[in-house]
Design a protein around this motif. Sequence first.
Motif, mmCIF file in Angstrom:
data_model
loop_
_atom_site.group_PDB
_atom_site.id
_atom_site.type_symbol
_atom_site.label_atom_id
_atom_site.label_comp_id
_atom_site.label_asym_id
_atom_site.label_seq_id
_atom_site.Cartn_x
_atom_site.Cartn_y
_atom_site.Cartn_z
ATOM 1 N N THR A 49 0.843 -1.198 0.000
ATOM 2 C CA THR A 49 0.000 0.000 0.000
ATOM 3 C C THR A 49 0.873 1.241 0.000
ATOM 4 O O THR A 49 1.684 1.430 0.910
ATOM 5 C CB THR A 49 -0.907 0.015 1.247
ATOM 6 O OG1 THR A 49 -1.681 -1.188 1.284
ATOM 7 C CG2 THR A 49 -1.836 1.218 1.214
ATOM 8 N N PRO A 50 0.757 2.110 -0.995
ATOM 9 C CA PRO A 50 1.576 3.331 -1.032
ATOM 10 C C PRO A 50 1.203 4.272 0.100
ATOM 11 O O PRO A 50 0.058 4.352 0.522
ATOM 12 C CB PRO A 50 1.259 3.939 -2.403
ATOM 13 C CG PRO A 50 -0.056 3.358 -2.789
ATOM 14 C CD PRO A 50 -0.110 1.994 -2.182
ATOM 15 N N GLN A 51 2.200 4.993 0.595
ATOM 16 C CA GLN A 51 1.998 5.915 1.710
ATOM 17 C C GLN A 51 1.717 7.324 1.212
ATOM 18 O O GLN A 51 2.256 7.759 0.196
ATOM 19 C CB GLN A 51 3.235 5.943 2.612
ATOM 20 C CG GLN A 51 3.588 4.601 3.220
ATOM 21 C CD GLN A 51 4.769 4.714 4.158
ATOM 22 O OE1 GLN A 51 4.713 5.411 5.167
ATOM 23 N NE2 GLN A 51 5.847 4.027 3.823
ATOM 24 N N ARG A 52 0.863 8.017 1.940
ATOM 25 C CA ARG A 52 0.585 9.427 1.683
ATOM 26 C C ARG A 52 0.766 10.153 3.010
ATOM 27 O O ARG A 52 -0.014 9.973 3.937
ATOM 28 C CB ARG A 52 -0.837 9.634 1.171
ATOM 29 C CG ARG A 52 -1.151 8.871 -0.114
ATOM 30 C CD ARG A 52 -0.488 9.560 -1.312
ATOM 31 N NE ARG A 52 -0.916 8.989 -2.571
ATOM 32 C CZ ARG A 52 -0.273 8.048 -3.237
ATOM 33 N NH1 ARG A 52 0.831 7.525 -2.707
ATOM 34 N NH2 ARG A 52 -0.697 7.606 -4.398
ATOM 35 N N SER A 53 1.801 10.956 3.112
ATOM 36 C CA SER A 53 2.117 11.623 4.367
ATOM 37 C C SER A 53 2.406 13.094 4.115
ATOM 38 O O SER A 53 3.070 13.447 3.138
ATOM 39 C CB SER A 53 3.321 10.958 5.045
ATOM 40 O OG SER A 53 3.681 11.629 6.221
ATOM 41 N N PHE A 109 5.449 11.971 -0.086
ATOM 42 C CA PHE A 109 5.675 12.654 1.179
ATOM 43 C C PHE A 109 5.761 14.151 0.908
ATOM 44 O O PHE A 109 6.440 14.569 -0.040
ATOM 45 C CB PHE A 109 6.963 12.171 1.850
ATOM 46 C CG PHE A 109 6.993 10.685 2.088
ATOM 47 C CD1 PHE A 109 6.410 10.141 3.224
ATOM 48 C CD2 PHE A 109 7.590 9.827 1.169
ATOM 49 C CE1 PHE A 109 6.437 8.768 3.442
ATOM 50 C CE2 PHE A 109 7.617 8.466 1.374
ATOM 51 C CZ PHE A 109 7.029 7.929 2.516
ATOM 52 N N LEU A 110 5.072 14.934 1.731
ATOM 53 C CA LEU A 110 5.040 16.386 1.548
ATOM 54 C C LEU A 110 5.403 17.062 2.860
ATOM 55 O O LEU A 110 4.982 16.629 3.934
ATOM 56 C CB LEU A 110 3.653 16.845 1.092
ATOM 57 C CG LEU A 110 3.522 18.319 0.719
ATOM 58 C CD1 LEU A 110 4.187 18.583 -0.622
ATOM 59 C CD2 LEU A 110 2.058 18.747 0.674
ATOM 60 N N ASN A 111 6.165 18.132 2.750
ATOM 61 C CA ASN A 111 6.605 18.854 3.943
ATOM 62 C C ASN A 111 6.626 20.351 3.663
ATOM 63 O O ASN A 111 7.119 20.789 2.628
ATOM 64 C CB ASN A 111 8.013 18.389 4.358
ATOM 65 C CG ASN A 111 8.532 19.164 5.555
ATOM 66 O OD1 ASN A 111 7.848 19.309 6.558
ATOM 67 N ND2 ASN A 111 9.747 19.678 5.442
#
Length: 433
Positions: free
Chosen positions: A297-301, A331-333
């Motif tokens: 399952t791909p992660q979305r963070s 991933f987003l920051n």
Amino acid sequence: MLGRCPVCGEWGTYYEEIVEKGKSKAEGFHSAGSKPQRLHEITAQEEKRLDLHNAELNRVLGGGLVPGSLVLLGGEPGIGKSTLALQVLMQQGERCTLYASGEESAQQIKLRAERLAGKLQNLFLLAETSLERIFEQVRELNPEIVVIDSIQTISTDGLEATIGSLTQVRECAARILQFAKDSNIPFILIGHINKEGALAGPKVLEHIVDTVLQFEGDQNYMYRILRAQKNRFGSTSELGIYEMQQNGLREVTNPSELLLSSASNGLSGVSVAAAVEGARPFLIEVQALVSSAAYGTPQRSSTGFEGRRLNMLLAVLEKRIGFKLLQKDVFLNIAGGLRVNDPAIDLAVLAAVLSSNMDIPLDPDTAITGEVGLAGEIRPVARIEQRIREAQKLGFKRMLIPAGQRLNPKDYKDIQLVEVSKVTDAFRVLIKK
């Protein structure tokens, strides 16, 4: 106290409250002598405000502290609520101020005050949990500002409820409000928050006070954000930014220069967004990392950006642009530990994701602003002039803006404005092979 509630069956939930006899609500209103007035006959005067010598706090409060007002300051443990309140009192110069604490001793507060390196001659400390004794000291000193740290540690002698209970918090807040209005002395209450991040205690606590301030930020970062969630004397759209340092909180007058880093130039997955919080524009760095999913399952963070909105933007990217991210982690920051709610950074988020996915760096001299709709269109944003001037002030050469914004290009000679109406148009401009 009744041991067990006959309705819900819980123990220790009944508390005795003292009710003043012989005065009904109707009699109370009648004794005040208030009568209905025509609206046009009422003369409204601008509230006089106390300059707190703290520009960020003054901005969030709407221009200063109103005499007789009640302000509630909340935030996570260790975020700097007590430091901010104590530091503000130490900045008042010749004004007499009182810091009443039910959590720390006077010696502990003195050690923290010495670390903050401020003026102490007119700052009085009181370690007390009794509301009546605090009122006695306030009447004796007649200070111009009073801080109570915290409302959950204060109790009144008229109730047998335990300290910190809903009954005590509600009754103490109501009495402090009445005392503040009668004496015309402003009070600042420091409040705890629960595990959900909301202010602890009864919801009526937020209704009682005049202003609710939220002090937030990541303890792993140096920046702190002060927001107004409620303000009877000003706007709730203003924002204050502080930097936590060894000797206390420092006001950040130009957050854009601190939130942007030249170390990211030439790296993929980085874009610069022109955001506005309240009436304050600043430029922030949006960082994205797209990689192949290591698990099924791909992660979305996301950090500093709403996760549900990120999922929506990624769906737009797949549906309207054709980039398949189903088997990739995203991933987003938001750099600096800030949390930004401005929808105008949508286009910058998609640009950073696309840049990381293609491993192509974006032009470091380009700023981006624009809200993205579900059809892939770029919608106009508010305060576009302020965003452009902020980018122009920091030396950006080009800026992507939504098409249809009413602007006069002659007013912005030092920066190239590129109007885009769709996400595809923006990507053609940003990524040139």
